[in-house]
Scaffold this motif. Structure first.
Motif, PDB file in Angstrom:
ATOM      1  N   THR A  30       0.709  -1.275   0.019  1.00  0.00           N
ATOM      2  CA  THR A  30      -0.019   0.347  -0.271  1.00  0.00           C
ATOM      3  C   THR A  30       1.451   1.291   0.152  1.00  0.00           C
ATOM      4  O   THR A  30       0.947   2.062  -1.043  1.00  0.00           O
ATOM      5  CB  THR A  30      -0.844  -0.155   1.024  1.00  0.00           C
ATOM      6  N   LEU A  31       2.004   1.326   0.378  1.00  0.00           N
ATOM      7  CA  LEU A  31       2.681   2.223   0.861  1.00  0.00           C
ATOM      8  C   LEU A  31       3.610   2.260  -1.050  1.00  0.00           C
ATOM      9  O   LEU A  31       3.443   3.572  -0.601  1.00  0.00           O
ATOM     10  CB  LEU A  31       3.225   2.354   1.688  1.00  0.00           C
ATOM     11  N   MET A  37       1.767   6.805  -6.602  1.00  0.00           N
ATOM     12  CA  MET A  37       0.796   8.071  -6.894  1.00  0.00           C
ATOM     13  C   MET A  37       1.724   9.517  -6.712  1.00  0.00           C
ATOM     14  O   MET A  37       0.998  10.148  -7.096  1.00  0.00           O
ATOM     15  CB  MET A  37      -0.888   7.791  -6.226  1.00  0.00           C
ATOM     16  N   LEU A  38       2.009   9.216  -5.532  1.00  0.00           N
ATOM     17  CA  LEU A  38       2.581  10.444  -5.129  1.00  0.00           C
ATOM     18  C   LEU A  38       3.459  11.398  -5.439  1.00  0.00           C
ATOM     19  O   LEU A  38       3.845  12.371  -5.173  1.00  0.00           O
ATOM     20  CB  LEU A  38       2.183  10.989  -3.868  1.00  0.00           C
ATOM     21  N   ASN A  39       4.204  10.142  -6.335  1.00  0.00           N
ATOM     22  CA  ASN A  39       5.427  10.984  -6.998  1.00  0.00           C
ATOM     23  C   ASN A  39       5.933  12.187  -7.573  1.00  0.00           C
ATOM     24  O   ASN A  39       6.785  12.831  -7.813  1.00  0.00           O
ATOM     25  CB  ASN A  39       6.071   9.011  -7.580  1.00  0.00           C
ATOM     26  N   SER A  44       3.658  21.013  -1.326  1.00  0.00           N
ATOM     27  CA  SER A  44       4.754  20.656  -0.281  1.00  0.00           C
ATOM     28  C   SER A  44       4.358  19.781   1.109  1.00  0.00           C
ATOM     29  O   SER A  44       3.216  19.342   1.486  1.00  0.00           O
ATOM     30  CB  SER A  44       4.880  21.863   0.020  1.00  0.00           C
ATOM     31  N   GLU A  45       5.384  19.518   1.405  1.00  0.00           N
ATOM     32  CA  GLU A  45       5.525  18.863   3.231  1.00  0.00           C
ATOM     33  C   GLU A  45       4.052  19.687   3.550  1.00  0.00           C
ATOM     34  O   GLU A  45       3.327  18.667   4.550  1.00  0.00           O
ATOM     35  CB  GLU A  45       6.260  18.414   3.200  1.00  0.00           C
TER      36      GLU A  45
END
Length: 71
Positions: A30-31, A37-39, A44-45
């Motif tokens: 899952t991670l 997907m978030l690549n 921003s963090e």
């Protein structure tokens, strides 16, 4: 992906040890999918943390409204 070794105490049932290993493997999959997907995300963090806080607050307010009227 590298190797991960999980050691469980010898007194843990074999079925439970297998379930622990499966759970960890599924979580890692899952991670990895989320990371993929978030690549290309431009978020921003700090923005992601703020969105998480807003979502958590919104969910808390929703649950409070939904369940506080019961009684």
């Amino acid at each position: 992906m590298g190797d991960i070794v999980v050691k469980v105490p010898p007194n843990v049932d074999e079925k439970l040890a297998g379930l622990i290993a499966e759970t960890i493997l599924e979580r890692l999959k899952t991670l990895a999918r989320l990371n993929e997907m978030l690549n290309n995300s431009e978020l921003s963090e700090e923005e992601a943390v703020e969105l998480g806080r807003k979502a958590k607050t919104g969910r808390g307010e929703y649950l409070e409204r939904r369940y506080s009227s019961r009684g």
